[in-house]
Scaffold this motif. Structure first.
Motif, short mmCIF file in Angstrom:
data_model
loop_
_atom_site.label_atom_id
_atom_site.label_comp_id
_atom_site.label_asym_id
_atom_site.label_seq_id
_atom_site.Cartn_x
_atom_site.Cartn_y
_atom_site.Cartn_z
N ALA A 1 0.84 -1.21 0.00
CA ALA A 1 0.00 0.00 0.00
C ALA A 1 0.87 1.25 0.00
O ALA A 1 0.63 2.20 -0.76
CB ALA A 1 -0.93 -0.01 1.21
N VAL A 2 1.91 1.27 0.83
CA VAL A 2 2.84 2.41 0.88
C VAL A 2 3.51 2.58 -0.48
O VAL A 2 3.70 3.69 -0.98
CB VAL A 2 3.92 2.20 1.97
CG1 VAL A 2 4.94 3.34 1.94
CG2 VAL A 2 3.28 2.11 3.35
N ALA B 1 9.20 6.31 3.57
CA ALA B 1 10.20 5.34 4.05
C ALA B 1 10.01 5.08 5.53
O ALA B 1 10.25 3.96 6.02
CB ALA B 1 11.60 5.87 3.78
N THR B 2 9.56 6.09 6.27
CA THR B 2 9.35 5.95 7.72
C THR B 2 8.33 4.85 8.01
O THR B 2 8.52 4.04 8.93
CB THR B 2 8.84 7.28 8.32
OG1 THR B 2 9.77 8.31 7.99
CG2 THR B 2 8.69 7.19 9.82
N GLU B 3 7.27 4.83 7.22
CA GLU B 3 6.23 3.83 7.43
C GLU B 3 6.75 2.42 7.15
O GLU B 3 6.47 1.48 7.90
CB GLU B 3 5.03 4.14 6.52
CG GLU B 3 3.76 3.46 6.97
CD GLU B 3 2.52 3.99 6.25
OE1 GLU B 3 1.50 3.26 6.26
OE2 GLU B 3 2.57 5.11 5.70
N GLU C 1 11.47 3.16 -3.78
CA GLU C 1 10.75 4.37 -3.32
C GLU C 1 9.49 4.66 -4.13
O GLU C 1 9.18 5.79 -4.50
CB GLU C 1 11.68 5.58 -3.37
CG GLU C 1 12.87 5.46 -2.43
CD GLU C 1 13.74 6.71 -2.45
OE1 GLU C 1 13.78 7.40 -3.51
OE2 GLU C 1 14.35 7.01 -1.41
N GLY C 2 8.74 3.59 -4.44
CA GLY C 2 7.47 3.77 -5.14
C GLY C 2 7.59 4.06 -6.62
O GLY C 2 6.58 4.40 -7.26
N TYR D 1 -0.64 -6.50 -6.86
CA TYR D 1 -1.27 -5.95 -5.65
C TYR D 1 -2.45 -5.05 -6.03
O TYR D 1 -3.53 -5.12 -5.42
CB TYR D 1 -0.25 -5.15 -4.82
CG TYR D 1 -0.91 -4.27 -3.78
CD1 TYR D 1 -1.44 -4.81 -2.61
CD2 TYR D 1 -1.04 -2.90 -3.99
CE1 TYR D 1 -2.07 -4.01 -1.68
CE2 TYR D 1 -1.66 -2.09 -3.06
CZ TYR D 1 -2.18 -2.64 -1.90
OH TYR D 1 -2.82 -1.84 -0.98
N LEU D 2 -2.25 -4.18 -7.03
CA LEU D 2 -3.31 -3.26 -7.44
C LEU D 2 -4.51 -4.01 -8.01
O LEU D 2 -5.66 -3.64 -7.75
CB LEU D 2 -2.77 -2.26 -8.46
CG LEU D 2 -1.81 -1.19 -7.91
CD1 LEU D 2 -1.18 -0.41 -9.06
CD2 LEU D 2 -2.53 -0.26 -6.94
#
Length: 442
Positions: free
Chosen positions: A196-197, A205-207, A259-260, A333-334
């Protein structure tokens, strides 16, 4: 609507059936797209009868052929017709009738196929599907004297396929010791949360690092590299659990590295799937007020076509080269998330015609407000109940001889709406009675 790769019927008896079904599908699509008036049962039932008649002709044509036929264009058009009829039955509030089952059954099968392919799923996923399958079987049983044996046999075979897939997944989870179930649920949640992130507009990145901290805690709970019970006995199923932990580490590592950012070769597919996921997400929030079940057909078909375009399970670029692990998992995932949204929207569809939904939704809101008032201690005097009573009376006055009319029509779902109205009246009466008792005591 169809891919050029789908073959045409080879049997000359099937060609006229295909032509008639194409006309019926066009009529169903026109009915779905017409937002100028409410869809009514009398609009849907003749089209359902047309499709049912063609199915019987098709069964007769294929009865002599004992080999498994390759799906041709006729099968795809027939599937479209059944999907549309199923969603139209939901739209007019006939949720508890056999034709309404089809769309949900195909969505459940897609979900189960994707859960098996992903290789991770939780007991909660399977419990929900188990209840849904049972509910669908009960619906078919109720329709045994109403709908054609051909339709019921067709739908029952769909449910049987779903049950076989479900049994296979449940068997995998059954190997897990009860003491590991909660840890397993957490690991499944970590994988999904990481994905999801990975698909959010702003990467965090924190999550993801927070999810990795959860993984560290789970690993620290082991004793000498094993998951054990209070007596130190090694728990069954931990090999699968350890494999899942390693998968979590690997996936979080890849997501942090990327990073997405998706591989540019798959940017177009990613954007299309992201748009579908986000639209379904918004629809799930506003469902009660804005969902017309037939709108789900477009989402289903777009997802199906993307899903079916994979080669040996892989997404491929324009040159036929497969996606890397990050792109593959992100796109899958999507797709899975979108099918899950459609499933949730279908099972929460109310057995009320869209013509009655405005009244039904007002009563649902009123009921929630009255329950909150009751749970927060009630009202201090009867005057506080006036707004609720006035709203209830205004809705009650819409009825003629106990029925809600929309123009000359009596839409489906009268029982549900009247039951809600009665429940709201009961809640107001209880709140008023509590105030009277307090006044008498004082």
């Amino acid at each position: 609507m169809e891919s050029p790769a789908i073959p045409v019927p080879l049997d000359p008896r099937e060609q006229p059936i295909l032509e008639r079904l194409l006309r019926t599908r066009d009529a169903l699509l026109l009915l779905k797209q017409d937002k100028s008036s409410y869809i009514k049962s009398r609009d849907v039932l003749p089209l359902y009868e047309e499709v049912n008649g063609e199915v019987e002709k098709l069964n007769s044509a294929r009865k002599e052929q004992d080999r498994r036929l390759i799906h041709n264009r006729l099968d795809y058009v027939l599937d479209d017709c059944f999907q549309l009829i199923s969603l139209l039955f939901l739209t007019v509030g006939r949720n508890n009738e056999a034709p309404a089952v089809y769309s949900l059954a195909t969505t459940v099968q897609r979900l189960l196929d994707h859960l098996e392919e992903a290789g991770f799923f939780s007991a909660k996923d399977l419990n929900s599907i188990t209840k849904t399958l049972q509910s669908m079987r009960e619906t078919l049983e109720r329709g045994r004297d109403t709908y054609s044996p051909a339709l019921l046999t067709f739908l029952e075979s769909r449910l049987e396929q779903c049950q076989l897939s479900l049994d296979k997944l449940q068997k995998e989870l059954a190997a897990l010791a009860p003491g590991l179930v909660q840890t397993h649920e957490t690991l499944v949640s970590i994988l999904r949360s990481t994905s999801a992130v990975n698909t959010r507009s702003k990467f965090s990145a924190t999550e993801v690092n927070g999810l990795r901290e959860q993984l560290k805690k789970i690993e620290k709970s082991q004793k000498d590299g094993n998951f054990v019970d209070a007596d130190g006995n090694i728990l069954a199923g931990q090999d699968d659990l350890k494999s899942l932990i390693q998968r979590c580490w690997k996936w979080t590592e890849i997501v942090l590295e990327r990073e997405g950012k998706i591989d540019e070769r798959f940017r177009e597919q990613y954007e299309r799937l992201l748009e579908i996921r986000n639209q379904l997400d918004r629809l799930s929030v506003t469902q009660a007020w804005s969902l017309r079940e037939t709108d789900l057909f477009g989402y289903q078909r777009r997802l199906d076509r993307i899903d079916e375009a994979r080669v040996n399970g892989n997404f491929v670029d324009a040159e036929g080269q497969p996606a890397d692990l990050h792109a593959q998992r992100t796109l899958l995932y999507l797709i899975r998330r979108s099918y899950a949204y459609i499933y949730a929207l279908l099972i929460s569809s109310e057995p009320v015609s869209e013509a009655l939904l405005p009244v039904h939704n007002q009563l649902q809101t009123l009921r929630r407000c009255l329950i909150e008032v009751k749970e927060s201690g009630g009202v201090s005097n009867s005057r506080e109940l006036y707004p609720y009573s006035m709203k209830l009376n205004s809705i009650d006055n819409m009825r003629v001889d106990g029925k809600f009319y929309v123009g000359p029509d009596i839409p489906e779902g009268q029982g549900s709406v009247n039951a809600l109205l009665a429940e709201c009246y009961d809640l107001v009466w209880e709140l008023r009675a509590a105030v009277v008792d307090d006044e008498e005591r004082s």
